[in-house]
Design a protein around this motif. Structure first.
Motif, PDB file in Angstrom:
ATOM      1  N   GLY A  88     -32.226 -38.013 -21.128  1.00  0.00           N
ATOM      2  CA  GLY A  88     -33.356 -37.313 -21.736  1.00  0.00           C
ATOM      3  C   GLY A  88     -33.834 -36.212 -20.793  1.00  0.00           C
ATOM      4  O   GLY A  88     -33.743 -36.350 -19.567  1.00  0.00           O
ATOM      5  N   SER A  89     -34.333 -35.123 -21.378  1.00  0.00           N
ATOM      6  CA  SER A  89     -34.811 -34.059 -20.481  1.00  0.00           C
ATOM      7  C   SER A  89     -36.052 -34.513 -19.729  1.00  0.00           C
ATOM      8  O   SER A  89     -36.408 -33.949 -18.695  1.00  0.00           O
ATOM      9  N   GLN A  90     -36.698 -35.577 -20.215  1.00  0.00           N
ATOM     10  CA  GLN A  90     -37.833 -36.154 -19.471  1.00  0.00           C
ATOM     11  C   GLN A  90     -37.405 -36.544 -18.056  1.00  0.00           C
ATOM     12  O   GLN A  90     -38.183 -36.433 -17.108  1.00  0.00           O
ATOM     13  N   GLN A  91     -36.158 -36.980 -17.912  1.00  0.00           N
ATOM     14  CA  GLN A  91     -35.684 -37.323 -16.563  1.00  0.00           C
ATOM     15  C   GLN A  91     -35.661 -36.070 -15.673  1.00  0.00           C
ATOM     16  O   GLN A  91     -35.903 -36.169 -14.466  1.00  0.00           O
ATOM     17  N   THR A 113     -50.419 -27.794 -22.262  1.00  0.00           N
ATOM     18  CA  THR A 113     -49.002 -27.998 -21.948  1.00  0.00           C
ATOM     19  C   THR A 113     -48.548 -29.398 -22.357  1.00  0.00           C
ATOM     20  O   THR A 113     -49.352 -30.215 -22.824  1.00  0.00           O
ATOM     21  N   TYR A 114     -47.258 -29.644 -22.172  1.00  0.00           N
ATOM     22  CA  TYR A 114     -46.649 -30.933 -22.565  1.00  0.00           C
ATOM     23  C   TYR A 114     -47.267 -32.067 -21.735  1.00  0.00           C
ATOM     24  O   TYR A 114     -47.173 -32.068 -20.508  1.00  0.00           O
ATOM     25  N   LEU A 115     -47.874 -33.022 -22.423  1.00  0.00           N
ATOM     26  CA  LEU A 115     -48.678 -34.002 -21.695  1.00  0.00           C
ATOM     27  C   LEU A 115     -47.856 -34.904 -20.776  1.00  0.00           C
ATOM     28  O   LEU A 115     -48.339 -35.309 -19.706  1.00  0.00           O
ATOM     29  N   GLN A 161     -43.649 -23.917 -28.126  1.00  0.00           N
ATOM     30  CA  GLN A 161     -44.251 -24.774 -27.109  1.00  0.00           C
ATOM     31  C   GLN A 161     -44.819 -26.073 -27.692  1.00  0.00           C
ATOM     32  O   GLN A 161     -45.312 -26.082 -28.836  1.00  0.00           O
ATOM     33  N   ASN A 162     -44.755 -27.110 -26.922  1.00  0.00           N
ATOM     34  CA  ASN A 162     -45.451 -28.367 -27.196  1.00  0.00           C
ATOM     35  C   ASN A 162     -46.688 -28.358 -26.311  1.00  0.00           C
ATOM     36  O   ASN A 162     -46.535 -28.311 -25.083  1.00  0.00           O
ATOM     37  N   PRO A 163     -47.891 -28.366 -26.860  1.00  0.00           N
ATOM     38  CA  PRO A 163     -48.253 -28.693 -28.237  1.00  0.00           C
ATOM     39  C   PRO A 163     -48.504 -27.497 -29.154  1.00  0.00           C
ATOM     40  O   PRO A 163     -48.701 -27.708 -30.352  1.00  0.00           O
ATOM     41  N   GLU A 189     -38.095 -24.079 -16.616  1.00  0.00           N
ATOM     42  CA  GLU A 189     -38.237 -23.711 -18.036  1.00  0.00           C
ATOM     43  C   GLU A 189     -37.800 -24.893 -18.897  1.00  0.00           C
ATOM     44  O   GLU A 189     -36.657 -25.337 -18.809  1.00  0.00           O
ATOM     45  N   ASP A 190     -38.719 -25.379 -19.721  1.00  0.00           N
ATOM     46  CA  ASP A 190     -38.446 -26.548 -20.565  1.00  0.00           C
ATOM     47  C   ASP A 190     -38.226 -26.039 -21.992  1.00  0.00           C
ATOM     48  O   ASP A 190     -39.110 -25.396 -22.556  1.00  0.00           O
ATOM     49  N   ASP A 191     -37.069 -26.343 -22.578  1.00  0.00           N
ATOM     50  CA  ASP A 191     -36.687 -25.649 -23.814  1.00  0.00           C
ATOM     51  C   ASP A 191     -36.091 -26.585 -24.883  1.00  0.00           C
ATOM     52  O   ASP A 191     -35.040 -26.302 -25.447  1.00  0.00           O
ATOM     53  N   PRO A 192     -36.776 -27.733 -25.183  1.00  0.00           N
ATOM     54  CA  PRO A 192     -36.136 -28.677 -26.116  1.00  0.00           C
ATOM     55  C   PRO A 192     -36.182 -28.260 -27.586  1.00  0.00           C
ATOM     56  O   PRO A 192     -35.505 -28.859 -28.408  1.00  0.00           O
ATOM     57  N   TYR A 193     -37.008 -27.241 -27.921  1.00  0.00           N
ATOM     58  CA  TYR A 193     -37.231 -26.930 -29.347  1.00  0.00           C
ATOM     59  C   TYR A 193     -36.500 -25.689 -29.824  1.00  0.00           C
ATOM     60  O   TYR A 193     -36.632 -25.313 -30.985  1.00  0.00           O
ATOM     61  N   ARG A 194     -35.744 -25.021 -28.933  1.00  0.00           N
ATOM     62  CA  ARG A 194     -35.244 -23.675 -29.251  1.00  0.00           C
ATOM     63  C   ARG A 194     -34.395 -23.613 -30.518  1.00  0.00           C
ATOM     64  O   ARG A 194     -34.398 -22.606 -31.210  1.00  0.00           O
ATOM     65  N   GLY A 220     -32.879 -28.775 -21.038  1.00  0.00           N
ATOM     66  CA  GLY A 220     -32.536 -28.792 -22.457  1.00  0.00           C
ATOM     67  C   GLY A 220     -32.380 -30.226 -22.946  1.00  0.00           C
ATOM     68  O   GLY A 220     -32.287 -31.167 -22.137  1.00  0.00           O
ATOM     69  N   SER A 221     -32.356 -30.394 -24.258  1.00  0.00           N
ATOM     70  CA  SER A 221     -32.349 -31.755 -24.818  1.00  0.00           C
ATOM     71  C   SER A 221     -31.582 -31.810 -26.128  1.00  0.00           C
ATOM     72  O   SER A 221     -31.557 -30.836 -26.878  1.00  0.00           O
ATOM     73  N   PHE A 222     -30.985 -32.952 -26.402  1.00  0.00           N
ATOM     74  CA  PHE A 222     -30.399 -33.195 -27.725  1.00  0.00           C
ATOM     75  C   PHE A 222     -31.287 -34.114 -28.566  1.00  0.00           C
ATOM     76  O   PHE A 222     -30.905 -34.528 -29.653  1.00  0.00           O
ATOM     77  N   SER A 223     -32.483 -34.421 -28.052  1.00  0.00           N
ATOM     78  CA  SER A 223     -33.370 -35.340 -28.776  1.00  0.00           C
ATOM     79  C   SER A 223     -33.855 -34.760 -30.091  1.00  0.00           C
ATOM     80  O   SER A 223     -34.002 -35.477 -31.075  1.00  0.00           O
ATOM     81  N   LYS A 224     -34.159 -33.481 -30.099  1.00  0.00           N
ATOM     82  CA  LYS A 224     -34.784 -32.900 -31.289  1.00  0.00           C
ATOM     83  C   LYS A 224     -33.726 -32.426 -32.286  1.00  0.00           C
ATOM     84  O   LYS A 224     -34.030 -32.213 -33.457  1.00  0.00           O
ATOM     85  N   THR A 225     -32.493 -32.249 -31.836  1.00  0.00           N
ATOM     86  CA  THR A 225     -31.444 -31.763 -32.743  1.00  0.00           C
ATOM     87  C   THR A 225     -30.501 -32.882 -33.185  1.00  0.00           C
ATOM     88  O   THR A 225     -29.951 -32.815 -34.282  1.00  0.00           O
ATOM     89  N   LEU A 230     -30.631 -41.468 -28.403  1.00  0.00           N
ATOM     90  CA  LEU A 230     -29.434 -41.341 -27.562  1.00  0.00           C
ATOM     91  C   LEU A 230     -29.809 -41.136 -26.105  1.00  0.00           C
ATOM     92  O   LEU A 230     -29.047 -41.455 -25.207  1.00  0.00           O
ATOM     93  N   ARG A 231     -30.979 -40.558 -25.880  1.00  0.00           N
ATOM     94  CA  ARG A 231     -31.475 -40.210 -24.539  1.00  0.00           C
ATOM     95  C   ARG A 231     -30.473 -39.330 -23.798  1.00  0.00           C
ATOM     96  O   ARG A 231     -29.994 -39.673 -22.706  1.00  0.00           O
ATOM     97  N   VAL A 232     -30.119 -38.205 -24.362  1.00  0.00           N
ATOM     98  CA  VAL A 232     -29.258 -37.254 -23.650  1.00  0.00           C
ATOM     99  C   VAL A 232     -29.948 -35.888 -23.598  1.00  0.00           C
ATOM    100  O   VAL A 232     -30.298 -35.308 -24.621  1.00  0.00           O
TER     101      VAL A 232
END
Ligand SMILES: Cc1ncc(COP(=O)(O)O)c(C=O)c1O
Length: 384
Positions: A88-91, A113-115, A161-163, A189-194, A220-225, A230-232
């Motif tokens: 997860g990009s959280q890591q 910003t992202y909490l 951006q989140n939120p 740069e955090d970009d999970p929603y692009r 980057g993240s695959f969580s939203k797509t 999966l946590r990747v």
């Protein structure tokens, strides 16, 4: 017995809201969850031999290569040796915190910003300084002043951006990159929603692609797509930072789940573009439904920008002084969960009269019903 930083662990409120939001019958605008019907379970018959064995800390080579290729297509100058696959990009936020923050370390971020980034930075003792986020990007004078004070890094979410759902325009992207380069401040740069883009005119080229002197870490993240379960996720870093991040990753969990990495890779090698197109169509419809319901029911009571992408509306109540946290117990009693604005600010003003509403996870009937419940509550509040 416990470390001193344990005292800085925050916010059971958020966990309580998200737990309650899962209750049967509850309409949840609270989390950032994808629509359940988009989370197809892939076929497992083709799993290659060896996936159940320990693997490389950097991640599966073919996945690192695929990520680098996609990043180059977005305009970033990088290769697979700079890609670290994450749980997860959280890591990535956790590793960045461990790498860069000592108690008192200054960090610059957007407000709101992202909490969960805020929680991590504050847990490690950061002195979080914020720059207000306007409709088209950060307040540039405040940003330049903040960077001149030499924070250890700037944490920014320029795209959907989140939120807030906001997206920096080209001028703000250029000016922000220029200011980072001028001060040579590290950009995270955090970009999970692009990929969740609904209005094609949005400029989405990452800030990292515009930097010429400042070091950078892109998340980057695959969580939203694909699927959050999966946590990747991944990071791509300037070459000089990569070895440190790799060692921290090794210390944290040796490597990310190999089965999940394989599942992500197989989706990328399939019709991923078609999947994204379907996701955008579904979420654009839901965004438009929520926008219509809000305009109909809350046009007088609140203001918002219709988000050009991402998963959230950020609603500012027109009556100042209402702390949206105080509305939550009654909303939940009536079957609606939302996220109050307060936890998204590093140094929240006394009463944050904003809230975040997710539109991806609810079907059209729930979207309408949820907005109706919210409108009733706010009108009662105003009359009372
Ligand atoms: C801005 C931002 N960064 C990071 C994350 C974490 O995502 P992941 O599931 O990849 O860990 C989220 C999740 O909502 C997010 O909104």
């Amino acid at each position: 017995m416990l470390s001193q930083r344990t005292a800085r662990l925050t916010s059971s409120l958020i966990r309580d809201i998200l737990a309650a939001a899962q209750r049967p019958g509850m309409i949840s605008f609270a989390g950032g969850l994808p629509a359940s019907e988009t989370l197809a379970l892939p076929r497992l018959e083709d799993v290659p031999d060896g996936v159940m064995q320990y693997g490389p800390s950097e991640g599966e080579p073919a996945l690192r290569e695929a990520v680098a290729e996609r990043a180059r297509a977005m305009g970033m100058r990088c290769d697979a040796s700079q890609v670290l696959i994450l749980t997860g990009s959280q890591q990535g936020i956790d590793l960045v915190s461990k790498l860069l923050i000592d108690p008192g370390t200054p960090v610059l971020l957007e407000a709101p910003t992202y909490l969960a980034a805020l929680q991590s930075f504050q847990f490690f003792g950061a002195d979080c300084r914020s720059v207000a986020l306007g409709e088209h990007g950060p307040d540039l004078d405040a940003l330049r002043a903040g960077l001149a004070a030499k924070p250890a890094f700037a944490y920014l979410i320029p795209t959907f951006q989140n939120p807030s759902g906001r997206c920096y325009d080209a001028a703000h992207r250029d000016a922000t990159a220029e200011a980072l380069d001028a001060q040579q401040v590290l950009l995270v740069e955090d970009d999970p929603y692009r990929e969740l883009v609904y209005d094609e005119a949005c400029e989405r080229t990452p800030l990292c692609a515009r930097l010429t002197r400042a070091p950078w870490i892109y998340l980057g993240s695959f969580s939203k797509t694909l699927a959050p379960g999966l946590r990747v996720g991944y990071l791509i870093a300037s070459p000089e930072l990569f070895p440190y991040l790799l060692k921290l990753k090794q210390a944290a969990d040796l490597h990310s789940n190999r089965l999940s990495q394989w599942l992500v890779l197989s989706q990328l090698q399939g019709d991923f573009a078609g999947h994204l197109a379907r996701l955008r169509t579904l979420y654009r419809e839901r965004r438009d439904q929520m926008h219509a319901a809000l305009s109909e029911q809350l046009g007088e009571a609140a203001s918002w920008q219709c988000p050009p992408g991402g998963l959230f509306f950020w609603l500012q109540l027109n009556t100042p002084g209402i702390d949206t946290r105080t509305l939550l117990p009654e909303a939940m009693a009536r079957g609606l969960a939302f996220m109050p604005g307060e936890p998204f600010f590093p140094n929240a003003p006394a009463a944050v009269s904003a809230m975040r509403l997710n539109f991806s996870h609810s079907d059209p009937a729930s979207l309408r019903q949820g907005v109706r419940l919210l409108a009733e509550l706010l009108h009662e509040q105003q009359e009372g």
